[in-house]
Design an enzyme around this catalytic site. Structure first.
Site, PDB file in Angstrom:
ATOM      1  N   CYS A 190       0.843  -1.200   0.000  1.00  0.00           N
ATOM      2  CA  CYS A 190       0.000   0.000   0.000  1.00  0.00           C
ATOM      3  C   CYS A 190       0.879   1.251   0.000  1.00  0.00           C
ATOM      4  O   CYS A 190       0.670   2.175  -0.794  1.00  0.00           O
ATOM      5  CB  CYS A 190      -0.912  -0.044   1.228  1.00  0.00           C
ATOM      6  SG  CYS A 190      -2.176   1.240   1.232  1.00  0.00           S
ATOM      7  N   CYS A 191       1.900   1.264   0.861  1.00  0.00           N
ATOM      8  CA  CYS A 191       2.813   2.424   0.890  1.00  0.00           C
ATOM      9  C   CYS A 191       3.602   2.537  -0.410  1.00  0.00           C
ATOM     10  O   CYS A 191       3.875   3.650  -0.879  1.00  0.00           O
ATOM     11  CB  CYS A 191       3.787   2.298   2.054  1.00  0.00           C
ATOM     12  SG  CYS A 191       3.106   2.753   3.652  1.00  0.00           S
TER      13      CYS A 191
ATOM     14  N   CYS B 144      -1.212   8.332   7.313  1.00  0.00           N
ATOM     15  CA  CYS B 144      -2.582   8.072   6.869  1.00  0.00           C
ATOM     16  C   CYS B 144      -3.441   7.664   8.073  1.00  0.00           C
ATOM     17  O   CYS B 144      -2.944   7.042   9.018  1.00  0.00           O
ATOM     18  CB  CYS B 144      -2.592   6.950   5.837  1.00  0.00           C
ATOM     19  SG  CYS B 144      -1.705   7.346   4.320  1.00  0.00           S
TER      20      CYS B 144
ATOM     21  N   CYS C  67       7.635   4.064   5.429  1.00  0.00           N
ATOM     22  CA  CYS C  67       6.758   3.856   4.272  1.00  0.00           C
ATOM     23  C   CYS C  67       7.582   3.446   3.052  1.00  0.00           C
ATOM     24  O   CYS C  67       7.045   2.907   2.091  1.00  0.00           O
ATOM     25  CB  CYS C  67       5.963   5.109   3.966  1.00  0.00           C
ATOM     26  SG  CYS C  67       6.961   6.494   3.428  1.00  0.00           S
TER      27      CYS C  67
HETATM   28  S1  SF4 Z   1       0.364   4.700   5.621  1.00  0.00           S
HETATM   29 FE1  SF4 Z   1      -1.073   5.143   3.939  1.00  0.00          FE
HETATM   30  S2  SF4 Z   1      -0.082   4.310   2.157  1.00  0.00           S
HETATM   31 FE2  SF4 Z   1       0.928   3.350   3.927  1.00  0.00          FE
HETATM   32  S3  SF4 Z   1      -0.241   1.457   4.369  1.00  0.00           S
HETATM   33 FE3  SF4 Z   1      -1.200   3.067   5.561  1.00  0.00          FE
HETATM   34  S4  SF4 Z   1      -2.890   3.806   4.238  1.00  0.00           S
HETATM   35 FE4  SF4 Z   1      -1.442   2.715   2.928  1.00  0.00          FE
END
Ligand code: SF4
Length: 247
Positions: free
Chosen positions: A112-113, A196, A223
């Site tokens: 996701c990151c 996030c 991240c």
């Molecule tokens: S920080 Fe943001 S981009 Fe990273 S896993 Fe969490 S929701 Fe996803």
């Protein structure tokens, strides 16, 4: 520009606030002299980035910056970002609008990151012709940040400058208070490190980043923008059609 091999542990403890501010200012100034418009500040909207942004604007008001945002940022952060961009239109916003699996942050936060943060940073660096990017990374923030240097070249042809690397959390707040720099209102709720919404909690204790990715193997971690290659490779250029990123 080269790292001067300062002893970081010694510098964190022995330099006073004024000396650190001067050192950070001079690092940015030196990089601006060397890289000109190729020097760009990455503004994460967090407290450390706001110090760097404020210092950079004192070095040269024309210095550009970029913000990477995601669909999961809290509304307070989104509003703060809009306010900051209205004040500084030279801040460009990058966001990956690509469709991703629902709740990917739960099943695979690294991926996701990678999609929502690392890829847009790569795009910013490519599209803004960045030769030196400036970050708010600090080595006292947590276990994953102890081994960075003030000047790094992880990607060939792309310098990374971490001008507040040796600042402590207190010195960051000292600077922001003394110079009247506005911050994200979420800090007033007790957050110490902002990310996030699904991956950020209020935390206490010594590790500033302990509230990030709580309950996953990534807890207190990264991240990826400070650890992964950032020069866009040919594979990624091919992917561009599938991963639109824009302001
Ligand atoms: S920080 Fe943001 S981009 Fe990273 S896993 Fe969490 S929701 Fe996803």
């Amino acid at each position: 520009m080269k790292d001067d091999n300062i002893n970081l542990k010694h510098a964190i403890q022995k330099l006073n606030f004024r000396e650190k501010v001067r050192r950070s200012f001079e690092l940015i100034e030196q990089a601006r002299d060397e890289y000109g418009d190729g020097l760009v500040v990455a503004n994460s909207l967090g407290k450390d980035s706001l110090v760097v942004w404020d210092l950079a604007k004192k070095v040269d008001p024309d210095i550009r910056g970029f913000i990477v945002t995601t669909r999961y940022k809290p509304p307070e952060t989104v509003q703060f970002m809009h306010d900051l961009v209205a004040e500084y239109p030279e801040l460009e916003v990058f966001r990956n609008e690509q469709h991703i699996q629902e709740n990917l942050y739960e099943t695979d936060p690294d991926q996701c990151c990678q999609l929502l943060k690392v890829i847009p940073v790569r795009r910013a660096i490519e599209q803004m012709d960045v030769r030196c990017w400036v970050t708010g990374l600090r080595c006292t923030e947590g276990r994953t940040r102890a081994d960075f240097r003030e000047v790094e070249e992880r990607d060939e042809g792309l310098l990374k400058l971490n001008p507040v690397l040796i600042w402590t959390e207190r010195e960051v707040w000292q600077y922001l208070a003394l110079y009247g720099v506005k911050v994200n209102p979420l800090y007033a709720q007790g957050y110490r490190s902002l990310g996030c919404a699904p991956c950020t909690m209020i935390s206490a204790g010594g590790n500033e980043r302990a509230g990030r990715w709580v309950g996953t193997s990534k807890c207190g971690g990264e991240c990826g923008i400070h650890t992964k290659p950032l020069k866009t490779d040919s594979q990624e250029k091919n992917d561009r059609v599938k991963t639109p990123v824009g302001a």
